[in-house]
Design an enzyme around this catalytic site. Sequence first.
Site, short mmCIF file in Angstrom:
data_model
loop_
_atom_site.label_atom_id
_atom_site.label_comp_id
_atom_site.label_asym_id
_atom_site.label_seq_id
_atom_site.Cartn_x
_atom_site.Cartn_y
_atom_site.Cartn_z
N GLU A 1 -22.24 8.71 -45.85
CA GLU A 1 -21.76 7.05 -45.65
C GLU A 1 -20.97 6.51 -46.88
OE1 GLU A 1 -24.84 8.44 -44.92
OE2 GLU A 1 -25.05 8.00 -42.86
N HIS B 1 -33.90 2.71 -37.12
CA HIS B 1 -32.74 2.94 -36.05
C HIS B 1 -32.61 2.00 -35.04
CE1 HIS B 1 -33.26 7.25 -37.92
NE2 HIS B 1 -32.22 7.54 -37.34
#
Lengths: 344, 336
Positions: free
Chosen positions: B73, B142
């Site tokens: 990322e 998440h």
Amino acid sequence: MVAINIETEDGQKEALRRMLTIRAFDTKAGELFGDGELPGFVHLYIGEEAVGVGACAALEEDDYITSTHRGHGHCIAKGLDLERMMAELYGKANGYCNGKGGSMHIADVDAGMLGANGIVGAGPPLATGAALTSQVKGEDTVALAFFGDGAVAQGQIHEAINLAATWNLPAVFLVENNQFGEGTPVEKQHNLQNLSETAEAYNIPGFTVDGMDVTAVFEAVKEARKRAVDREGPTFIEADTYRYRGHFEGDQQPYRTDEDIDLWKENDAIESFKERLIDAGTITESEFEEMEADISAQVEEAAKNAKEADYPDPNEAYDDMFNATVPEIDGFAQQMRTDGGEDR
Amino acid sequence: MSTESAPSSGPSQTEEMTVREAIRLAMREELDRDDDVFVIGEDVGEFGGVFEVTSGLVDEYGEDRIRDTPISEAGFMGAAVGAAATGTRPVVEIMFADFLGVCSEQIINQMAKNRYMFGGKTEMPVTVRTTEGGGMGAASQHSGTLHTWFAHFPGIIAVAPGTPRAAKGLLKSAIRSDDPVFVFENKAMYEQTGEVPLDEDYTIPLGTAKVEREGDDVTVVATQRLVGESLDLADELAGETSVEVIDLRSLYPLDTDTLVESVNKTGRLVIADESPLSYGTHAEVATRVMENAFFSLDAPIQRVGVADVHIPFSPALEEEVLPDADDVKAAIDRIV
């Protein structure tokens, strides 16, 4: 004034001129900071001039570089204007960033200079992105990331190199190993003999060059650039160099002695290149002195003009946040004004 | 869903589709419109994205423009910033908003500060799409709703669609914007359907809220999934309580005018947003209304959100912490 051919006499003189300019500019910046003239912090490039100049000489005008917090040398090597640089150090309105960036954040995207950077290791991902633009648009430009030995310990540079290697991007990763990550010697930061061994992990060419030799840096980057435009992917270059000044001006430097510094000064990049050019008959001693005097006058003039220049209007603190595409919704949207506004 | 081949559709033409399809349609239209637009992220190519939002795009646009990344990322967010600074328009997918922390350096110090720090001489046309929210038993790493972080940080525009139509219009505006725009998609909404304009030039101005249903007794300002739930609730309460429902849509900039106008009419305000309550979106909306419509308020402002905890795994626990229509109803009952 970007690409120069160091194989020609004119190119050699230009390289010497740029190195001298960097040293004069940063010497002056150090003096001004010491005199309390400049706000903020100043990180000088003195001693490392051969790296910035050798690398940028091998780049074309449209190529991109990313820089570090020690970025003045990269700016000058890429052809930025001394007056606007000095004005930025003072925080004046006519500086490169209108006084919003200062020493650590000089940028000129039109000149291919994507910005000095206050964050160690943040530049290489940006260079990977500039190389990605080149690939997406099918251009022949190359992006070179300057970063320090300290940044090699940062995760994001490894992600950037991995992306560039995997995607075969036209990027060059150039680590300036000036032997210290802030105040900690390089050997205490990495379990590597040479930082260029990093390249092995990404299956790209990696080598170490003498960063005190402008010609050696030039040749290495020229070759790396050729690989990049030939779609052969990125190259990792380590340039061994040394910074003569502290990490920042005012650094007491308990991590080294004057003798350590003197040892490297024996192989000073500017002195040794000057001697080579005099020996080869490319330049005479008096021509050199003339060049030095001319540069010194330019730097003095830039400093004088910067000191006398106007500060930005305080209201400009609210400008430049966004492009004008955001509608003005309410009072908070004043922050989004980019038109210089009249009713603040 | 036909799009790029369709002859220019009139502004009035709509088609029922899911949020997922609306987002994909927006990307397809913008990829067609501008060669500088490309999509970058983990598994966005052949895999089609873990939520299948980019499904099929790689077949149409190729791997150069629908670009699979390593699990990296910081690297690809940084590359998007560098690409945006040099003339392309990346659309970054971050699989879960919880992962934004992994690449926050490139967001906070590079993307958000670039234009300002360099004196307005650079543009940063990068769009970040990411998913938020609980309800899937995905547990704490998440399921987070983090939009307050980014709406709070200067230099970033942050939007959060509450309908399929908004999902299309906001994303198109984001991609066309020369500023960094974060689009926070609630993953529990991907299957939600609604009428979506087919007009390729249909966009929603960033920084605008929308009154989705008019009412007189109380204003519910909602985001994401809670917009739909509040609209259903308003239907249920019709005849008993007249509820005005606003889709906030834009977290920053915030459309204060629309909020104030509504509260001036109803005199009561409930703010429903699936994010932690302290120092967040609710607080900003409440403050704007207090500053501008204090004397119109007939009752205390009510906040519906997540208590200051992370989203737990067990369905029994997750259901407890996630706000829903019952919580909105309870809030309305307290003040009407």
